[in-house]
Design an enzyme around this catalytic site. Structure first.
Site, mmCIF file in Angstrom:
data_model
loop_
_atom_site.group_PDB
_atom_site.id
_atom_site.type_symbol
_atom_site.label_atom_id
_atom_site.label_comp_id
_atom_site.label_asym_id
_atom_site.label_seq_id
_atom_site.Cartn_x
_atom_site.Cartn_y
_atom_site.Cartn_z
ATOM 1 N N LEU A 232 0.623 -1.131 0.044
ATOM 2 C CA LEU A 232 0.304 0.288 -0.116
ATOM 3 C C LEU A 232 0.722 1.480 -0.337
ATOM 4 O O LEU A 232 2.051 1.558 1.204
ATOM 5 C CB LEU A 232 -0.734 0.237 0.840
ATOM 6 C CG LEU A 232 -1.758 1.171 1.588
ATOM 7 C CD1 LEU A 232 -3.086 0.904 0.147
ATOM 8 C CD2 LEU A 232 -2.265 0.960 2.926
ATOM 9 N N ASP A 233 0.728 2.066 -0.751
ATOM 10 C CA ASP A 233 0.882 3.120 -0.970
ATOM 11 C C ASP A 233 2.701 3.571 -1.142
ATOM 12 O O ASP A 233 3.453 4.059 -1.000
ATOM 13 C CB ASP A 233 0.785 4.147 0.580
ATOM 14 C CG ASP A 233 -0.322 4.604 0.987
ATOM 15 O OD1 ASP A 233 -1.427 4.540 -0.137
ATOM 16 O OD2 ASP A 233 -0.856 4.526 2.241
#
Lengths: 289, 289, 289, 289
Positions: A232-233
């Site tokens: 994520l991210d």
């Protein structure tokens, strides 16, 4: 061959070898390509060759694919041929905050962002009116936590996947869609989904990052647009921008200014992607602006 | 009272209370202050009142301290009175890279940075010639690791402390001084030492951060100037700036561009500090630009 | 052919025609060019084709010139072949303000600006010490107005021209040299002289532009680096940058901040020029960053 | 006095005199003002004192006006008292391009721009749907050139003036309204009308400025938001911003990027105006950000 003039784009990547540009441009001569813009980069990082050529021709996409097929095979390259007039079919996913979607839809409507938006998906109803103003179907897929602790996340993702198939979606833009996609969906959308993420110096983990940044007294707030990966991210970065802030602004002011930067950053990333200017070099991007 | 006109600066902070500005400006009338610039900020974050007033007066610093003493006590404030004509005595500490020191010394020499630099300290000899060009004494304090695993760090810090006392140093600027100061020294220099630090979105921990940022394909690199605290690279932020980079640049190019940003960022932070424009609000700074 | 590996740069421009890239890359195969970076641009503005190719080869500059000669002639192009290891011989001209020269000399000394500075010319003596610090000969050519109204401008330019010849100067950088060059000299230096100029929105004509900008209350001040042409301050633009200012700054502050922007802008322009990344498209520049 | 707590803003300007801040803050004590933010600037340029104070009080706007009336008269100041909760009644004027209006209306709707927009006026019908989406009445005042060479400009301005009166308009925002207002109307709207204007380094006069800037090969394009004066595009500057461009962009790309900068610049200027942060110092603005 067709008699009309087409504006085509070829992107190529593969192991760097001498003669590769000569071979490609030779192949493109066979479709009478009149090259308007050509950019090449050899990554010392990975030893990979990257090229993007935009040209007009009286040949079709398929003719061009055929014309370059031998070279592509010989040099072991990944190659794509696009018609610049064909807009990328883009699904926008949102939650409640419309700043970023508004930017994308206005630009699409004004003709400055070469995307087609056949459908918008949201886990909330707040942005339905704006979707309708721009004549885009709006699908509400609420996320529900049941009393017994289970949720409908699996069904919601299945519904999302069905919509992606139904509308022939080529790009998913998470315009502040505040939910994490499953690993499976993330893998399926590899290189085909762009997320926007606030960014600070230093960075902050956990909840309410703008408030953390405010507590820390940062002087710049920013945004990062990146491809979605399972981590994520952390996917390959496409664009980053910042905006100055100062001690007199509240955390709420930070959020407001941050949203504006996020909108502009995401719109730029989507534009480069849909103009086929972004190529992947492992975890990095090559941007042929 | 003296007969000459002085350009003074008063900085104040304390718990916010009604009437505080009226009381202060009343006290300043007693020294015939002709206010040129006045800025006030009430931090909703901490409930603290901050004020900086710059004015001309025919009274001295001491007269002014006396004139405001009652108000300062009544409102439980921290107050400082400075003569704007007196330059901050600044120690520059460097290692091998001279980009940042060059920026500071040139600006000091040109009269655009109101500091006096009575001495430069370094753990290497590389920048001695530049120090001498600007007529600044250069003290070499090498850091030595002995064969038995011990080092001279304690002696080196003692020597540094002696120099700080000997030269009446009011500000220590770590212009890419690549050594960690001890907790004791850090505490002693609390609010009196400024460091410059590379900054990235996202941030990177550990060695060779520019190379990590390059591996990650960031599109912006930046710098943060901050007060030194025991928590390394985490003190109150004074200034942050960024510079664009792209995929075609090498990690070495990142370093070069980063150095330029670091120099400009640090020079700005030092200027604000020496103009007494930076006040501390817990871990945050209030900058009265 | 030599046995060593050379890092060469070829720049090309001429009327755009199909097959031109294929022909060039074919010619480069003859010198076993291993292309590291290649950029091409077809100006819709002028119909001109521009290309810059950087590559390693075991052949010499002259071998490469020979290898591409036929193609260059056939396509009616201007072509240059450079050895990337050979630094551009650069004359810096200054008056009294050293900010910009300091930037250039520091970067040259640090190895981040690929120029060789064999001589500095000034109409004043102020910057002689800095020139000597960097071990660069400093030639003082004062400009004298005689009592009878005549001046020594013609002799001064003749002396300048002699220095340009004597030191084999390839690039003249006007680092805030506050004198107008004659039309004849300007023509002679066409494409080989870079000037730095303050820039404002809107622009201001006449004396003391920073003061005019201050009177007008501008919020941004900037700088433009451009090639010198007979039309003063109007040559092809290489780089432009800006810096924020506000109402609280004095005109003198504007000048100081402006000088910093001018230095950074000029250094960037000189770097691009000396890396042969700037090609001329009539009055415009193509920058292959 | 009322029993509710009000968030009020006082702005003051007048000839600078000693004691002025003390007198004002004394007067504000009479309404039990709890000052949240106070900024003062003494213009060395004009000798004028400027102050903006924001505070909470249990007194009304009128109570506050009464409380400061003596001081205002004694020091010969212009003073205004505003209720921060009362949004500025703003008329947006547009022609065909909706980029800037979209920015303003979205921010107003999201609550981040403290304006009320009771009506939109345009000389074209293109943006009527967007006005209706945001529930704002849209008045079409076409500009007609008659066959006999006369036009309806006078009637159109009379109609505009009638709307300004009818809707109690306090601010007119020319969001790319492509018509020149008459001198009479300009005078009437003095300090109450904000225009957005493209800005280039150098600047360009005459038609199609983006195309001129493109022909000139500029590397930055920008925008200036300013108060409308009789001297077209020359009123006091409120905000300026820029955006990078390069040789590969078309004049049309310049226009597109320019529009985005114009929208952001105008929205910032309108925000500062409606927060009563902009004071006029002759032809210059003082911005109490």
């Amino acid at each position: 061959m067709t008699s009309d003039s087409n504006n085509l784009i070829v992107t190529l990547s593969g192991p760097n070898q001498p003669g590769i540009v000569h071979a490609i441009t030779g192949a493109l001569l066979r479709v009478n390509a009149d090259i308007a813009e050509s950019k090449q980069f050899d990554s010392p990082h990975s030893g990979t060759f990257f090229m993007r050529v935009q040209f007009s021709t009286d040949c079709s996409v398929q003719d061009t694919q055929t014309a370059i097929a031998d070279v592509v095979e010989q040099y072991d390259m990944d190659a794509e041929v696009y018609d610049a007039a064909v807009k990328t079919r883009t699904l926008i996913m949102v939650s409640k905050d419309g700043r970023t979607m508004n930017e994308l839809l206005f630009q699409q409507h004004a003709g400055t962002l070469p995307v087609e938006v056949p459908v918008i998906v949201s886990n909330h109803l707040d942005l339905q009116p704006m979707a309708y103003f721009y004549d885009v179907p709006f699908v509400h897929i609420p996320l529900i936590k049941h009393a017994d602790g289970t949720d409908n996340k699996a069904e919601a993702e299945a519904r999302l996947m069905q919509i992606i198939d139904q509308y022939d979606i080529e790009l998913v833009v998470l315009a502040r869609y505040m939910q994490i996609l499953s690993d499976e969906l993330t893998r399926k959308l590899d290189g085909k989904a762009i997320n926007i993420h606030h960014s600070f110096l230093p960075s902050f983990k956990g909840a309410r990052p703008y408030h953390q940044a405010h507590d820390r007294g940062v002087k710049l707030i920013g945004a990062t647009a990146h491809y979605v990966t399972a981590d994520l991210d952390e996917g390959p970065i496409i664009e980053q921008r910042v905006q100055r802030v100062n001690h007199a602004l509240t955390a709420q002011d930070f959020v407001q200014r941050g949203r504006a930067v996020e909108g502009a950053t995401l719109a730029q990333a989507v534009q480069w992607h849909t103009e086929h200017r972004v190529l992947l070099d492992g975890d990095r991007t090559v941007i042929f602006e």
